[in-house]
Every structure is written in C-alpha cells, then in structure tokens.
Design a protein around this motif. Structure first.
Motif, PDB file in Angstrom:
ATOM      1  N   LEU A  87      32.323  13.859  80.599  1.00 30.72           N
ATOM      2  CA  LEU A  87      33.073  13.121  79.618  1.00 30.72           C
ATOM      3  C   LEU A  87      32.173  12.464  78.482  1.00 30.72           C
ATOM      4  O   LEU A  87      32.649  12.838  77.277  1.00 30.72           O
ATOM      5  N   ILE A  88      31.054  12.369  78.581  1.00 31.80           N
ATOM      6  CA  ILE A  88      29.999  11.783  77.658  1.00 31.80           C
ATOM      7  C   ILE A  88      29.696  13.026  76.900  1.00 31.80           C
ATOM      8  O   ILE A  88      29.611  12.914  75.476  1.00 31.80           O
ATOM      9  N   GLY A  89      29.548  14.232  77.469  1.00 33.42           N
ATOM     10  CA  GLY A  89      29.149  15.663  76.900  1.00 33.42           C
ATOM     11  C   GLY A  89      30.461  16.174  75.952  1.00 33.42           C
ATOM     12  O   GLY A  89      30.351  16.434  74.643  1.00 33.42           O
ATOM     13  N   LEU A  90      31.671  15.826  76.271  1.00 32.09           N
ATOM     14  CA  LEU A  90      32.661  16.153  75.505  1.00 32.09           C
ATOM     15  C   LEU A  90      32.922  14.985  74.212  1.00 32.09           C
ATOM     16  O   LEU A  90      33.230  15.517  73.264  1.00 32.09           O
ATOM     17  N   GLY A  91      32.587  13.774  74.828  1.00 31.32           N
ATOM     18  CA  GLY A  91      32.741  12.846  73.610  1.00 31.32           C
ATOM     19  C   GLY A  91      31.740  12.971  72.702  1.00 31.32           C
ATOM     20  O   GLY A  91      31.973  12.629  71.385  1.00 31.32           O
ATOM     21  N   ILE A  92      30.516  13.533  72.864  1.00 31.76           N
ATOM     22  CA  ILE A  92      29.399  13.912  71.811  1.00 31.76           C
ATOM     23  C   ILE A  92      30.192  14.852  70.841  1.00 31.76           C
ATOM     24  O   ILE A  92      30.337  15.105  69.379  1.00 31.76           O
ATOM     25  N   GLU A  93      30.812  16.103  71.556  1.00 29.09           N
ATOM     26  CA  GLU A  93      31.507  16.888  70.711  1.00 29.09           C
ATOM     27  C   GLU A  93      32.467  16.513  69.809  1.00 29.09           C
ATOM     28  O   GLU A  93      32.486  16.799  68.682  1.00 29.09           O
ATOM     29  N   TRP A  94      33.332  15.781  70.196  1.00 29.94           N
ATOM     30  CA  TRP A  94      34.411  14.981  69.771  1.00 29.94           C
ATOM     31  C   TRP A  94      33.939  14.197  68.381  1.00 29.94           C
ATOM     32  O   TRP A  94      34.583  14.375  67.360  1.00 29.94           O
ATOM     33  N   PHE A  95      32.608  13.601  68.798  1.00 31.53           N
ATOM     34  CA  PHE A  95      32.302  12.566  67.740  1.00 31.53           C
ATOM     35  C   PHE A  95      31.770  13.386  66.542  1.00 31.53           C
ATOM     36  O   PHE A  95      32.130  12.910  65.282  1.00 31.53           O
ATOM     37  N   GLY A  96      31.196  14.711  66.599  1.00 36.71           N
ATOM     38  CA  GLY A  96      31.055  15.513  65.354  1.00 36.71           C
ATOM     39  C   GLY A  96      32.378  15.750  64.602  1.00 36.71           C
ATOM     40  O   GLY A  96      32.290  15.948  63.478  1.00 36.71           O
ATOM     41  N   TYR A  97      33.152  15.990  65.412  1.00 38.26           N
ATOM     42  CA  TYR A  97      34.853  16.096  64.618  1.00 38.26           C
ATOM     43  C   TYR A  97      35.080  15.035  63.942  1.00 38.26           C
ATOM     44  O   TYR A  97      35.588  14.941  62.889  1.00 38.26           O
ATOM     45  N   ALA A  98      35.026  13.906  64.652  1.00 36.03           N
ATOM     46  CA  ALA A  98      35.506  12.605  64.131  1.00 36.03           C
ATOM     47  C   ALA A  98      34.787  12.142  62.851  1.00 36.03           C
ATOM     48  O   ALA A  98      35.340  11.533  61.882  1.00 36.03           O
ATOM     49  N   CYS A  99      33.549  12.265  62.709  1.00 39.15           N
ATOM     50  CA  CYS A  99      32.695  12.000  61.701  1.00 39.15           C
ATOM     51  C   CYS A  99      33.396  12.827  60.306  1.00 39.15           C
ATOM     52  O   CYS A  99      33.096  12.539  59.204  1.00 39.15           O
ATOM     53  N   LYS A 100      33.913  13.874  60.641  1.00 40.08           N
ATOM     54  CA  LYS A 100      34.632  14.793  59.479  1.00 40.08           C
ATOM     55  C   LYS A 100      35.865  14.441  59.441  1.00 40.08           C
ATOM     56  O   LYS A 100      36.596  15.045  58.473  1.00 40.08           O
ATOM     57  N   PHE A 292      20.194   8.239  78.585  1.00 39.54           N
ATOM     58  CA  PHE A 292      20.807   7.497  77.468  1.00 39.54           C
ATOM     59  C   PHE A 292      20.060   7.794  75.983  1.00 39.54           C
ATOM     60  O   PHE A 292      20.603   7.920  75.283  1.00 39.54           O
ATOM     61  N   LEU A 293      18.775   8.049  76.158  1.00 36.41           N
ATOM     62  CA  LEU A 293      18.008   8.547  74.903  1.00 36.41           C
ATOM     63  C   LEU A 293      18.570   9.680  74.577  1.00 36.41           C
ATOM     64  O   LEU A 293      18.692   9.930  73.154  1.00 36.41           O
ATOM     65  N   TYR A 294      18.864  10.658  75.390  1.00 36.06           N
ATOM     66  CA  TYR A 294      19.393  12.217  75.016  1.00 36.06           C
ATOM     67  C   TYR A 294      20.731  11.927  74.285  1.00 36.06           C
ATOM     68  O   TYR A 294      20.932  12.513  73.273  1.00 36.06           O
ATOM     69  N   VAL A 295      21.494  11.173  74.937  1.00 36.21           N
ATOM     70  CA  VAL A 295      22.818  10.910  74.199  1.00 36.21           C
ATOM     71  C   VAL A 295      22.596  10.339  73.206  1.00 36.21           C
ATOM     72  O   VAL A 295      23.543  10.519  72.164  1.00 36.21           O
ATOM     73  N   LEU A 296      21.951   9.240  72.882  1.00 35.20           N
ATOM     74  CA  LEU A 296      21.753   8.301  71.539  1.00 35.20           C
ATOM     75  C   LEU A 296      21.359   9.435  70.538  1.00 35.20           C
ATOM     76  O   LEU A 296      21.601   9.256  69.311  1.00 35.20           O
ATOM     77  N   SER A 297      20.292  10.334  70.832  1.00 33.63           N
ATOM     78  CA  SER A 297      19.707  11.155  69.919  1.00 33.63           C
ATOM     79  C   SER A 297      20.966  12.206  69.334  1.00 33.63           C
ATOM     80  O   SER A 297      20.863  12.561  68.193  1.00 33.63           O
ATOM     81  N   GLU A 298      21.702  12.385  70.390  1.00 33.60           N
ATOM     82  CA  GLU A 298      22.626  13.571  69.743  1.00 33.60           C
ATOM     83  C   GLU A 298      23.959  12.829  68.843  1.00 33.60           C
ATOM     84  O   GLU A 298      24.226  13.374  67.955  1.00 33.60           O
ATOM     85  N   VAL A 299      24.128  11.576  69.152  1.00 32.74           N
ATOM     86  CA  VAL A 299      25.112  10.806  68.408  1.00 32.74           C
ATOM     87  C   VAL A 299      24.424  10.423  66.900  1.00 32.74           C
ATOM     88  O   VAL A 299      25.077  10.844  65.958  1.00 32.74           O
ATOM     89  N   VAL A 300      23.203   9.967  66.864  1.00 36.17           N
ATOM     90  CA  VAL A 300      22.365   9.718  65.875  1.00 36.17           C
ATOM     91  C   VAL A 300      22.323  11.001  64.881  1.00 36.17           C
ATOM     92  O   VAL A 300      22.288  10.939  63.763  1.00 36.17           O
ATOM     93  N   ALA A 301      22.009  12.005  65.691  1.00 42.99           N
ATOM     94  CA  ALA A 301      21.857  13.386  64.957  1.00 42.99           C
ATOM     95  C   ALA A 301      22.954  13.877  64.045  1.00 42.99           C
ATOM     96  O   ALA A 301      22.963  14.256  62.946  1.00 42.99           O
ATOM     97  N   ILE A 302      24.298  13.774  64.842  1.00 43.16           N
ATOM     98  CA  ILE A 302      25.528  14.031  64.246  1.00 43.16           C
ATOM     99  C   ILE A 302      25.793  13.043  63.137  1.00 43.16           C
ATOM    100  O   ILE A 302      26.073  13.597  61.866  1.00 43.16           O
ATOM    101  N   TRP A 307      26.468  12.247  57.240  1.00 43.51           N
ATOM    102  CA  TRP A 307      26.329  11.365  56.212  1.00 43.51           C
ATOM    103  C   TRP A 307      25.352  11.763  55.236  1.00 43.51           C
ATOM    104  O   TRP A 307      24.977  10.745  54.454  1.00 43.51           O
ATOM    105  N   GLY A 308      24.477  12.852  55.392  1.00 42.81           N
ATOM    106  CA  GLY A 308      23.661  12.826  54.474  1.00 42.81           C
ATOM    107  C   GLY A 308      22.234  12.565  54.640  1.00 42.81           C
ATOM    108  O   GLY A 308      21.347  12.644  53.782  1.00 42.81           O
TER     109      GLY A 308
END
Length: 355
Positions: A87-100, A292-302, A307-308
């Motif tokens: 679910l966290i993996g899918l959530g990271i994918e969703w976050f990329g779309y949500a930012c758009k 945790f740090l891997y997930v955080l890195s993916e979220v921050v990277a997105i 956001w430029g």
C-alpha cells in the motif's frame, strides 16, 4: 548472540545506494548511477537485489524469535506488514499524480513497483518458512529458478519488446496503462516475482548461516565459500542466460546474491571480527531506518521535482560545476546527505520506525 553491526551497515549502504540511483539532478545521470539498458550489470544494478537479499536475512532474524512456528500472531503480523508495504508503494505512485492535481488516477496508476515487489517477496517467503521444513527451502529456491528459466527461454523472455512473455502476462493482468511507461518490460512485473522470491529465499538461507553458533570468523569463511559458488554458477549461466535486471534472470539472481554475500563477508570481517566499528555512522543511520528513509526519499523527490526545487538546486550546482554529469552526481549526493541528516536525528533520538 551479539548483534552483527555489519548487517546494519550493509543495509544502510544498500538504501543509500537506492536513494543515490533514484535522484539524479538533471535529465542525465552520472554514468555509474545508470542501470543497464538491457543485458549487462552496472554498479547500480546491484542496489535493489542487495536490498532484497537483506530482506531475506532480516526475515530469518525476525521470525527466528518465534522459532519459525505458525500462530495467529505471526501470520497476522506477516499479512499486515506485506499489505502495508504494498500500500505504501501504491501510495508513493499516487502522490506523484496528486502533486499534479490528479487525485483519482484510477486509469493510469502504475501497479507494480519496488515496494510492491519487496512486500510480495517478504510475504511469500515468510509464509513459506513458517509452514515448510527448512531443509526443503534450497530445493524450492532452485525449483523456482529452473521453472522461471524455462518460461523465459520458451516465452521469448530475453527480447526487449512486446512479445516477451513477461510483458504479455503483465498486460493481460494489469493492463498496459498500469505498467512502467519507459520500457515494454516492467522491471517489477508479476512473473519475475518467481525469481525474486528465490532471491529472497537465498538471503534467508544466508541469514541462517550468519546466525550459526560458531565463531564469527568461521561464519565469514562459510559465507565467502557460498558467495564464490553463487558467482561461479551465475557467470557460467550468463553464457546462455544473460545477466538482466529488468527480467531478474536466473544468472542475475546468482551473481547479485554472490556479490551481496561477498560484500557482507568483507564487512563482517572488518567490523565484527577485527572490530573496526568506527566511521560507519553515515551508513548506519540508513541501516537503522531503511524502509522509512527510502519512502521519505521517494516522497521528497517527487515533491522536489513537481515544485521545481530539484531544477533550481541543479541549476545552482551547474553555475559552479558546468559538467552536467558531475552536477547530477553532486545533486544526488546532496539529496542523499539530506536523508542522512534525517536518519541521524532519528538515530540520536533512538527512534526506529518499523512497519
């Protein structure tokens, strides 16, 4: 039994590597941080398989406390952790779309992914080791790899096109819109989970070796022997079945598990035998909060990308270092350092986030 610091360090090296590989500054990556286009093996191709290898070892350590016996508590824990990781993996994918601004990307959300594969492998292997006698596990790992090798050979599995059996299966199950967009073969596709499970089982069996009640120096020798055997088998097999991360080929499993075992043996000798345990803090903080740090890195990277922020920092680096490849490396190192600072703060406060 004394905790092996080398395990935490290798886990940290692996997570650090995953973050470096995933966070190039510009449109180009520094050469050593690029994956093979198809067949072959680059340094960054080792990162994810090392992590999966460590998942197997960690599974042995965590379930050993329950004597590998099935119970309502243990099975509940396995299913809970498996689904949370997916679910966290899918959530990271969703976050990329949500930012758009796309909050319901039902038609295009990618279903397979790195965390999804980790979750599946952890869950399947964990259930295996509590219900199946451990003496059969090497045979099961070998059987999975044999079956997978046959499927690749008869199903055009080494072709980088839509006729590849892996692509055919993924399209029929998930639909093309829900798969990796940059290649006809999804690198975390469903069928390759067969060899990824075998990969994780090898890690589990190495975990068993690591915790034998014999001196650490003897365990190091055993691990080096196992590593040499896997490397020999893997490179011999690669003559007929090329090393290929995208399809997680059988030769790729043996070679990457072999290198992972060899690196772990080296770290064990240096850290746990010779007790050179200073100077590892950078990697240790990643190893103590890896997921945790891997997930955080993916979220921050997105977020940085959408956001430029990534572009602004990268262009600032280019002012000082005009070579785009070197500037890309500097950005990746800075990003990784940001995650390290976060991990260090958590480590100092003894906060360890587990699922």
């Amino acid at each position: 039994m004394k905790r092996l610091l080398s395990l935490d360090v290798l886990r940290g090296i692996t997570v650090c590597g995953m973050i470096l590989v995933n966070n190039a500054g510009g449109s180009v990556s520094y050469a050593p941080l690029r994956h093979s286009v198809w067949n072959g093996l680059t340094p960054c191709d080792l990162v994810f398989p090392f992590f999966l290898f460590m998942v197997g070892i960690s599974t042995y350590i965590s379930l050993r406390k329950f004597d590998f016996r099935s119970s309502h508590e243990v099975v509940k824990k396995i299913f809970r952790r498996t689904f949370l990781i997916i679910l966290i993996g899918l959530g990271i994918e969703w976050f990329g779309y949500a930012c758009k601004g796309e909050f319901f990307p039902i038609d295009t959300l990618r279903i397979p992914g790195v965390l999804q594969r980790i979750g599946l492998c952890y869950g399947i292997v964990s259930l295996m080791v509590i219900y199946i006698r451990h003496k059969y596990l090497p045979w099961i790992a070998g059987g999975l790899l044999v079956v997978y090798s046959i499927l690749l050979l008869v199903g055009n599995g080494y072709a980088c096109d839509d006729t590849n059996i892996l692509a055919v299966v993924d399209r029929s199950i998930f639909g093309e819109a829900h798969l990796y967009k940059k290649s006809p073969i999804d690198p975390e596709g469903l069928m390759a989970t067969l060899s990824a499970v075998a990969h994780t089982l090898i890690g589990f069996l190495c975990g068993k070796l690591l915790l034998e009640k014999i001196p650490v120096s003897q365990r190091v020798v055993k691990l080096i022997t196992v590593a040499a055997m896997m490397l020999a088998v893997g490179y011999i097999l690669s003559i007929w079945m090329p090393l290929n991360k995208r399809i997680w080929s059988t030769s790729f499993v043996f070679v990457t598990c072999g290198w992972g075992s060899l690196l772990l043996a080296l770290l064990m000798y240096v850290i746990d035998v010779k007790e050179v345990n200073k100077g590892w803090t950078f990697f240790l903080v990643f190893g103590m909060n890896p997921l945790f740090l891997y997930v955080l890195s993916e979220v921050v990277a997105i977020a940085f990308s959408q956001w430029g922020i990534r572009k602004a920092i990268y262009e600032g680096i280019l002012v000082v270092f005009t070579d785009p490849y070197f500037a890309s490396l500097i950005y990746a190192l800075l990003f990784c350092s940001l995650m390290c600072i976060t991990g260090y703060i958590l480590h100092r406060k003894k906060i360890y986030i587990k699922i």
